[in-house]
Write a protein that holds these residues in place. Structure first.
Motif, short mmCIF file in Angstrom:
data_model
loop_
_atom_site.label_atom_id
_atom_site.label_comp_id
_atom_site.label_asym_id
_atom_site.label_seq_id
_atom_site.Cartn_x
_atom_site.Cartn_y
_atom_site.Cartn_z
N PRO A 194 52.45 4.76 0.09
CA PRO A 194 52.75 3.33 -0.07
C PRO A 194 54.24 3.03 0.13
CG PRO A 194 52.22 4.34 -2.18
CD PRO A 194 51.90 5.35 -1.13
N HIS A 195 55.08 4.05 -0.01
CA HIS A 195 56.51 3.85 0.26
C HIS A 195 56.77 3.51 1.73
CE1 HIS A 195 58.16 4.95 -3.66
NE2 HIS A 195 57.13 5.78 -3.75
N SER A 196 55.81 3.80 2.59
CA SER A 196 55.95 3.47 4.01
C SER A 196 56.08 1.97 4.22
CB SER A 196 54.72 3.97 4.79
OG SER A 196 54.52 5.34 4.56
N ILE A 201 58.49 1.64 -5.49
CA ILE A 201 59.78 2.17 -5.98
C ILE A 201 59.51 3.31 -6.95
CG2 ILE A 201 59.86 0.37 -7.80
CD1 ILE A 201 62.95 0.52 -7.60
N ASP A 202 60.33 4.34 -6.87
CA ASP A 202 60.30 5.44 -7.84
C ASP A 202 61.53 5.33 -8.71
OD1 ASP A 202 57.99 6.54 -6.71
OD2 ASP A 202 59.13 7.74 -5.30
N ILE A 203 61.36 5.48 -10.04
CA ILE A 203 62.52 5.44 -10.94
C ILE A 203 62.42 6.55 -12.00
CG2 ILE A 203 62.93 2.95 -10.69
CD1 ILE A 203 61.68 2.62 -13.54
N TYR A 252 48.27 11.16 -12.20
CA TYR A 252 49.42 10.35 -12.58
C TYR A 252 50.68 10.68 -11.77
CZ TYR A 252 50.26 14.64 -15.22
OH TYR A 252 50.44 15.96 -15.56
N ASP A 253 51.49 9.64 -11.63
CA ASP A 253 52.79 9.74 -10.94
C ASP A 253 53.67 8.73 -11.66
OD1 ASP A 253 54.91 9.83 -9.23
OD2 ASP A 253 53.80 9.20 -7.43
N THR A 254 54.29 9.17 -12.78
CA THR A 254 54.84 8.20 -13.74
C THR A 254 56.16 7.57 -13.31
OG1 THR A 254 56.04 9.82 -15.07
CG2 THR A 254 53.71 9.46 -15.63
N MET A 255 56.76 8.07 -12.21
CA MET A 255 57.98 7.41 -11.72
C MET A 255 57.65 6.29 -10.74
SD MET A 255 59.62 9.80 -8.73
CE MET A 255 59.11 11.47 -9.04
N HIS A 256 56.38 6.16 -10.39
CA HIS A 256 55.97 5.32 -9.26
C HIS A 256 55.45 3.94 -9.67
CE1 HIS A 256 54.26 4.59 -5.22
NE2 HIS A 256 53.26 4.03 -5.88
N PHE A 257 55.97 2.91 -9.01
CA PHE A 257 55.47 1.53 -9.16
C PHE A 257 55.27 0.96 -7.77
CE2 PHE A 257 57.90 2.53 -12.93
CZ PHE A 257 57.17 1.97 -13.97
ZN ZN Z 1 56.45 6.63 -5.46
#
Ligand code: ZN
Length: 273
Positions: A194-196, A201-203, A252-257
């Motif tokens: 989805p970053h494509s 955003i990853d934080i 899960y990918d907890t840095m990802h929104f």
């Molecule tokens: Zn991400």
């Protein structure tokens, strides 16, 4: 006065419902329109509500984009959840409800119809970039320049998230971004990240958990252990502005929104209906 208004509305409702059972031409058109209205699936309504600048309607089979082109909503094919993750139609994206409870083998938002997002955000890295602009992420606490899509006003929505988060120095350790736009394939898959599309955003990498890191060697079909250290207050600010969180996924990918207001809207519509 309130009562009078209520009765007036009731009278109109009764009048209209009687009219649709008789068959004068004008009323049958109203009836047909009502029928058409009824046939709009809840998720289609959620998509229309969530992306008013990209989508202008539904013809019963296809979503109609602002430029008049159409995309089939439901191709009628049966798929397992694993197959949906690899390839799906638009309808499949609503397969899992976006709820605050993480349930086994449910990743609401991870099923993405690539053609749908390519159509809105850009079909190539260059097209996505052309529709994006740079924002300053949390100017006081991070001050990072991030490229974010302007399509569907994702940039404005992310700026609102940033404005709110920037008032919380106590959360600083969670806020540094590891990036937004990156045209790439998800490791170990054929699917575009989805970053494509510059809507993710990853934080807070230092505080983050990712199912593949924590469950070494596990595949998507294996039972895994859940872990999270992201603050739910931060998650709620993102969700308020239309972003879903990767920490609500079994995988899960907890840095990802990512900006998926249609999934949040669908849950509102389910409660209303
Ligand atoms: Zn991400």
């Amino acid at each position: 006065m309130k009562h009078l208004l209520f009765f007036a509305i009731s009278a109109i409702t009764i009048c209209c419902s009687n009219a649709s059972t008789n068959i004068p031409v004008k009323d049958s058109v109203v009836g047909a329109q009502a029928e058409q209205q009824k046939k709009v699936p809840l998720f289609v309504q959620a998509l229309l509500d969530a992306y008013p600048e990209s989508l202008k309607g539904f013809d019963g089979d296809s979503l109609i984009f602002a430029d008049g082109t159409k995309m089939l909503y439901d191709d009628g094919r049966e798929r397992t959840w694993q197959q949906k993750l690899e390839s799906c139609d638009i309808e499949d994206m609503a397969f899992w409800d976006y709820t605050d409870t993480v349930l086994p083998f449910r990743d609401p938002g991870r099923i993405r119809c690539e053609a749908f997002f390519r159509k809105m955000y850009g079909n190539t890295a260059a097209e996505v970039r052309n529709r994006a602009r740079t924002i300053t992420w949390c100017p006081k606490l991070c001050g990072q320049k991030l490229l974010v899509s302007t399509v569907n006003h994702v940039d404005r929505q992310l700026q609102k998230v940033s404005d709110e988060l920037d008032r919380h120095p106590e959360w600083k350790a969670y806020l540094k971004s590891a990036g937004t736009f990156n045209w790439r394939i998800v490791a170990g898959t054929q699917r575009l990240s989805p970053h494509s599309f510059a809507f993710a955003i990853d934080i807070g990498v230092g505080k983050s958990s990712y199912w593949r890191w924590d469950n070494k060697g596990a595949t998507e079909s294996d039972n895994i252990k859940y872990r999270n250290a992201m603050l739910l207050q931060i998650v709620q600010i993102f969700e308020k502005h239309g972003f879903i969180w990767g920490g609500r996924w079994y995988h899960y990918d907890t840095m990802h929104f990512e900006y998926r207001p249609e999934l949040i809207r669908l849950m509102e519509l389910k409660i209303e209906n």
